[in-house]
Design an enzyme around this catalytic site. Structure first.
Site, PDB file in Angstrom:
ATOM      1  N   LYS B  74       0.862  -1.189   0.000  1.00 15.87           N
ATOM      2  CA  LYS B  74       0.000   0.000   0.000  1.00 15.87           C
ATOM      3  C   LYS B  74       0.898   1.239   0.000  1.00 15.87           C
ATOM      4  O   LYS B  74       1.971   1.236   0.641  1.00 15.87           O
ATOM      5  CB  LYS B  74      -0.881  -0.039   1.252  1.00 15.87           C
ATOM      6  CG  LYS B  74      -1.895   1.083   1.370  1.00 15.87           C
ATOM      7  CD  LYS B  74      -2.740   0.891   2.627  1.00 15.87           C
ATOM      8  CE  LYS B  74      -3.822   1.937   2.778  1.00 15.87           C
ATOM      9  NZ  LYS B  74      -4.688   1.675   3.959  1.00 15.87           N
ATOM     10  N   SER B 148      -9.445   1.514   3.382  1.00 17.83           N
ATOM     11  CA  SER B 148      -8.634   2.345   2.516  1.00 17.83           C
ATOM     12  C   SER B 148      -7.615   1.578   1.667  1.00 17.83           C
ATOM     13  O   SER B 148      -7.048   2.139   0.734  1.00 17.83           O
ATOM     14  CB  SER B 148      -7.873   3.374   3.353  1.00 17.83           C
ATOM     15  OG  SER B 148      -7.013   2.741   4.277  1.00 17.83           O
ATOM     16  N   SER B 172      -9.668  -1.011   7.407  1.00 19.51           N
ATOM     17  CA  SER B 172      -9.136  -0.758   6.061  1.00 19.51           C
ATOM     18  C   SER B 172      -8.404  -1.917   5.397  1.00 19.51           C
ATOM     19  O   SER B 172      -8.070  -1.831   4.218  1.00 19.51           O
ATOM     20  CB  SER B 172      -8.215   0.461   6.084  1.00 19.51           C
ATOM     21  OG  SER B 172      -8.981   1.636   6.168  1.00 19.51           O
TER      22      SER B 172
END
Lengths: 53, 435
Positions: B74, B148, B172
């Site tokens: 990420k 997210s 997330s």
């Protein structure tokens, strides 16, 4: 009930008035849920993890 | 192909890491126009690391099951010399040092193929990023992948990489795992180092793996955890000895019919495999959610104070949350933390009667991009609050929680398996037994 517009004007004057108006419902909803929880807490809730330490 | 299968083929010289990596990069580039799962694709770094992994195999050096395996981070894990944005203009940079997780994964011989798209600042669940574009759900590109860590979920679910790293502050990792149809583990608070990651909420942030299977998540955890998992073993694990808590409150309210049916089938499957289902009343997750939101609003706004003057550099949803956090009082933050401590004590009692707790991960199927509300009979619920409703409290509690995919038809649905502190090996073994 909190006067969010006055509070914002005093504490965060850089937040535009329309942005403040848009977030008032979210703040009111959060406050309505959170305030009763905060009022449940007592001094007896503190340091419980340290019992017997 | 799973990590275990690839690891076996690499050691049998049936495939090289360079070949696996070339195939991974081919898929990433092919899917990028459709899914926008990546912010940066690191072709050159990947091929260098893959060659190194192959060279090590050739010299008899074996760094473990991740050696030569392509993966993604990420875009909030800092990587020296590789752009890292945090999904925001504010922190867009080329760092000069590596985060702890990347150091560990390099030491394990894994191959970095790129940095995945995410919600701005990791502060939201859509991954519809105003600066880097919307990440799309591989099962239906008109829908969000969740967030997210949406790019990581999409990359794993679409088979671009074997695993990806995500972060989880209010769901997330688990949300995109559920919406994209892969596995995501939020470890125990503190189990994986956050050094060199871009923070969101310091008392709620967790870093963890996203994979196709629970067993693979265990392999990644073994490489990234501050201490190795104790006793993690999926082969031979039986559900017969397992007491599964099934909440009779909160987690069964406002659940989409497809989710309720899939969840009931998962319970039946576990029971048929010998697990004991234990009805349970769990201490007020709704109230813990409220405390969690109060904590997060305040922590993020405190973090962003140096950037309050750059209002035009934030997306509208994130800016509104930052503004809201600025309006809360210090006493609210302290009382929310006090409430969280009390909740952790209450939940600790549950583990006397159950080993793990099952809940759906999200109460709804992946929403459409741009969808603002979910309808429940006569009332509506904000999509962000609905999506985080069943996962956020677990961040306040710091407990390990795994989301495994239940069904890809019509859309993926996630099962959340929550365990006691530092019992990742148990939730992973239970997840693998059901998978």
């Amino acid at each position: 009930m909190t006067d969010w517009k006055t509070l914002a004007a005093a504490r965060c004057p850089d937040i535009p008035a329309d942005a403040v108006a848009r977030m008032v419902p979210a703040l009111e909803a959060l406050g309505a849920s959170f305030r009763p929880l905060a009022l449940q807490l007592t001094p007896e809730d503190e340091y419980v993890e340290e019992r017997g330490a | 192909m799973t990590i275990e299968e690839a690891a076996r083929k690499l050691r049998a010289r049936e495939v090289s890491s360079v070949e696996l990596t070339q195939e991974s990069l081919r898929k990433i580039h092919a899917e990028q126009p459709r899914l926008n799962a990546f912010i940066t694709i690191t072709d050159e770094v990947a091929l260098e690391q893959a060659q190194r992994a192959d060279d090590d195999f050739g010299r008899g050096i074996d760094r473990g099951p991740l050696q030569g395996i392509p993966y993604a981070l990420k875009d909030l894990f800092k990587t020296a010399g590789i752009r890292t944005t945090g999904g925001t203009k504010i922190f867009d940079q080329v760092p000069d040092y590596d985060c702890a997780v990347y150091e560990k994964l390099r030491a394990a011989g894994a191959v970095l193929t790129g940095k995945t798209g995410m919600h701005e600042l990791a502060y939201g669940i859509t991954s519809n990023n105003p600066h880097y574009g919307a990440v799309r759900n591989p099962h239906d590109p008109a829908r969000i992948p969740g967030g997210s860590s949406g790019g990581s979920g999409a990359a794993v679910a679409a088979g671009m990489v074997f695993f990806a790293m995500g972060s989880d502050t209010g769901g997330s990792i688990r949300i995109p795992a559920a919406y994209c149809g892969c596995t995501g583990l939020k470890p125990t608070f503190g189990r994986v180092s956050r050094f060199g990651t871009m923070p969101l909420g310091g008392s709620l942030d967790h870093m963890g793996p996203m994979t196709k299977t629970a067993s693979e998540a265990g392999l990644v955890m073994d490489a990234i955890a501050s201490e190795p998992l104790s006793g993690f073993s999926t082969p031979g694990f039986s559900l017969k000895s397992v007491r599964i808590g099934v909440p009779q409150n909160f987690y069964n309210e406002r659940i989409a019919p497809e989710v309720a049916i899939a969840f009931a089938k998962a319970l039946s499957r576990a029971e048929a495999a010998g697990a004991r289902l234990v009805p349970l009343i769990v201490p007020d997750p709704g109230a813990i959610n409220v405390a969690g939101r109060t904590i997060l609003l305040t922590e993020v706004s405190a973090l962003m104070e140096p950037y309050f003057g750059r209002r035009d550099d934030f997306g509208a949803d994130v800016l509104s949350l930052i503004d809201q956090g600025r309006m809360l009082a210090g006493t609210d933050y302290v009382n929310a933390q006090r409430f969280g401590r009390k909740a952790r004590r209450q939940w600790a009692e549950l583990w006397r009667s159950v080993d793990v707790i099952f809940t759906p991960t999200a109460p709804i199927l992946a929403p459409f991009i741009g969808q603002a509300e979910v309808k429940w009979n006569m009332e509506s619920e904000d999509v962000r609050l609905a999506t985080t409703r069943l996962v956020r409290a677990i961040n306040v509690l710091g407990l390990p929680a795994l989301s495994i995919p239940l069904t890809p038809d019509p859309l993926p649905i996630g099962l959340q398996i929550i365990g006691p502190l530092f019992q990742e090996h148990l939730v992973l073994a239970v997840g693998a037994a059901l998978g």
